[in-house]
Write an enzyme that holds these catalytic residues in place. Structure first.
Site, PDB file in Angstrom:
ATOM      1  N   GLU A 176       0.818  -1.215   0.000  1.00 42.53           N
ATOM      2  CA  GLU A 176       0.000   0.000   0.000  1.00 42.53           C
ATOM      3  C   GLU A 176       0.851   1.264   0.000  1.00 42.53           C
ATOM      4  O   GLU A 176       0.317   2.361  -0.186  1.00 42.53           O
ATOM      5  CB  GLU A 176      -0.944  -0.008   1.204  1.00 42.53           C
ATOM      6  N   CYS A 281      16.336  -6.848  -0.097  1.00 48.67           N
ATOM      7  CA  CYS A 281      16.551  -8.069   0.671  1.00 48.67           C
ATOM      8  C   CYS A 281      17.901  -8.692   0.345  1.00 48.67           C
ATOM      9  O   CYS A 281      18.373  -9.563   1.064  1.00 48.67           O
ATOM     10  CB  CYS A 281      15.437  -9.072   0.402  1.00 48.67           C
ATOM     11  N   GLU A 381      17.673  -7.117  10.757  1.00 48.69           N
ATOM     12  CA  GLU A 381      17.606  -6.619   9.382  1.00 48.69           C
ATOM     13  C   GLU A 381      17.152  -5.162   9.441  1.00 48.69           C
ATOM     14  O   GLU A 381      15.986  -4.868   9.706  1.00 48.69           O
ATOM     15  CB  GLU A 381      16.641  -7.437   8.531  1.00 48.69           C
TER      16      GLU A 381
END
Length: 496
Positions: A176, A281, A381
């Site tokens: 979104e 990633c 991360e």
């Protein structure tokens, strides 16, 4: 204010949506639109449209499917600049990086154009007397794709072309935060000749995700995102009886051995650490320097970072903003945590002067030295432009460090020693390995995916794994009477 709706059954869906989210231009901080947040009923409507379309699309010839893919490929290729502009406007990455994202997506479309070869089965004649066996791969029906904000074009294209070429109908739920590119792809698929309902887009948040995971009409789910959400998607989807591939987070290590070309390694560390503002990633976030090279390597990296321009991606800058104000603040908190934990801030991105609007979501490239494995800037991360250098004394210590990490997405080793490189690719417990290549993203005819907490499920994205995921195997055993057979025989029947 522009309202971004859905795309269902071959057309855009607009209206007075009950729930909406804001969409921003990250380089200015200004709200540029609102996106509809789908309800469970909205999702059900998209799935029903996909179910209707899937009944006929599965029977479409391979020639028809590939003709659509070739036409779609030409449209995306001709309009790649338009896609890049939309990516930059909503995600913030610089135009050159956005164009690279489109190119990687095109490679998967091109792979899907060759789907007839990937769907070929096997045939064995006379497995028994006058009995033949052969294998088929058939589509699943309706599949869902849930994609992240960091690659609003490339990640959907990892899955959607392969799923459609295999004969499935797709419901895509993009992020979104940057939803507009997915709607363009849907329109261009229709323009390429894809029947209405075969590809649908529903925008939304967790409510839409849960509706897709629970809907009995959805047979499989492909997801890319953080590890906690990937685990959730895999568990909930699997409990609902669906096939699930959920690609999660990463902590990618780049090991630099003493014999490496340090200039090449420094270039690679900057490119892989700060491209797309570290929101990849496959970004390198942990550089493992095998002594005695750390001092020289850190100096080279810092010197290169000093030449980077952070700013509006439409101004020819090297690195753009982070995707939202909240995410930028989260990454800043990691910088503060690293300093508090005792890591040495060689370059502090909080001090950057961006070439862009003061209200943009800025954080410059950040480099830490003397990072240790218990620090949060190493364990977590961060998903931002923060690179940490961990110093180790030997190759064995480097491998032990990498393999002890719970993630196993990507890694790289920089060395001029072929034996060391071969040993590393054999010993390291990571799904994608680069040798003097910092971001080892496979080409589309191989498959993308990690190990350990970076993947939930058995099959990776695109390539042979992608075809296997979006199809199921069937084996047929058949016997046809020989035309010469006939006549009356009252004797006891026998088989020879």
């Amino acid at each position: 204010m522009t309202t971004i709706g859905h795309f269902v059954d071959g057309k855009r869906v607009s209206g007075d949506f009950e729930r909406r989210g804001d969409v921003f231009d990250p380089a200015t901080g200004r709200r540029t639109g609102q996106v509809a947040l789908a309800s469970a009923a909205d999702v059900a409507g998209a799935v029903e449209a996909a179910e209707r379309a899937a009944r006929s699309w599965r029977d479409a010839s391979l020639a028809k499917r590939t003709a659509v893919m070739f036409a779609f490929r030409e449209l995306v290729n001709a309009r790649r600049d338009r896609l890049a502009e939309v990516i930059t406007a909503e995600h913030g990455k610089v135009l050159a990086d956005a164009a690279g994202e489109v190119q990687r997506g095109l490679e998967v479309i091109e792979y899907a154009c060759g789907i007839p070869s990937a769907l070929r089965g096997g045939f064995s004649e006379n497995v028994s007397t006058e009995v033949d066996s052969y294998s088929l791969r058939q589509p699943l029906g309706v599949v869902a794709v849930i994609s992240p904000f960091n690659f609003p074009v490339m990640v959907p294209l990892w899955f959607v072309p392969v799923a459609i070429a295999c004969g499935n109908a797709v419901v895509l739920k993009p992020s979104e935060k940057d939803p507009s590119a997915a709607l363009l792809l849907a329109e261009w698929f229709t323009e390429a000749g894809l029947p209405d309902g075969v590809f649908n887009v529903v925008n939304g948040d967790k409510e839409a995700v849960d509706a897709l995971l629970d809907h009995p009409g959805v047979k499989a789910v492909s997801f890319v995102g953080s590890t906690p959400v990937a685990r959730y998607v895999h568990q909930r989807g699997s409990l609902a009886g669906k096939r699930v591939q959920a690609l999660g987070g990463a902590k990618n290590h780049m090991v630099v051995l003493p014999d490496a070309d340090l200039d090449l390694a420094a270039d690679a560390a900057v490119n892989a650490g700060f491209g797309s503002a570290g929101e990849r990633c496959m970004a390198i976030s942990a550089l493992v320097a095998v002594e005695p090279v750390a001092d020289a390597l850190v100096a080279r990296i810092a010197e290169r970072m000093g030449r980077l321009r952070t700013g509006d991606g439409r101004r020819g800058c090297d690195m753009g903003p982070l995707v939202t104000a909240a995410h930028a603040e989260r990454v800043r908190s990691y910088v503060e945590s690293g300093i508090a934990a005792g890591a040495v801030p060689v370059v502090d991105g909080r001090e950057v002067t961006p070439d862009g609007d003061a209200d943009g979501f800025w954080l410059g490239p950040t480099l830490f030295d003397h990072v240790t494995p218990e620090m949060s800037i190493y364990t977590d991360e961060i998903f931002g432009p923060v690179l940490g250098v961990v110093r180790v004394g030997s190759y064995d210590e480097a491998v032990e460090l990498v393999n002890a990490n719970p993630y196993g997405n990507g890694t790289a080793i920089f060395t001029n020693d072929g034996g060391a490189a071969r040993r590393y690719q054999h010993e390291v417990e990571v799904g994608m390995v680069g040798v003097n290549v910092p971001i080892p993203v496979p080409m589309a005819y191989y498959s993308f995916g990690g190990w350990k907490a970076s993947l939930f499920g058995d099959l990776h994205a695109h390539g042979a794994d992608g075809v296997a995921f979006f199809t199921r195997g069937k084996v047929v055993t058949s016997r046809w009477l020989d035309p010469r057979h006939g006549g009356v025989n009252l004797g006891f029947p026998t088989q020879t």
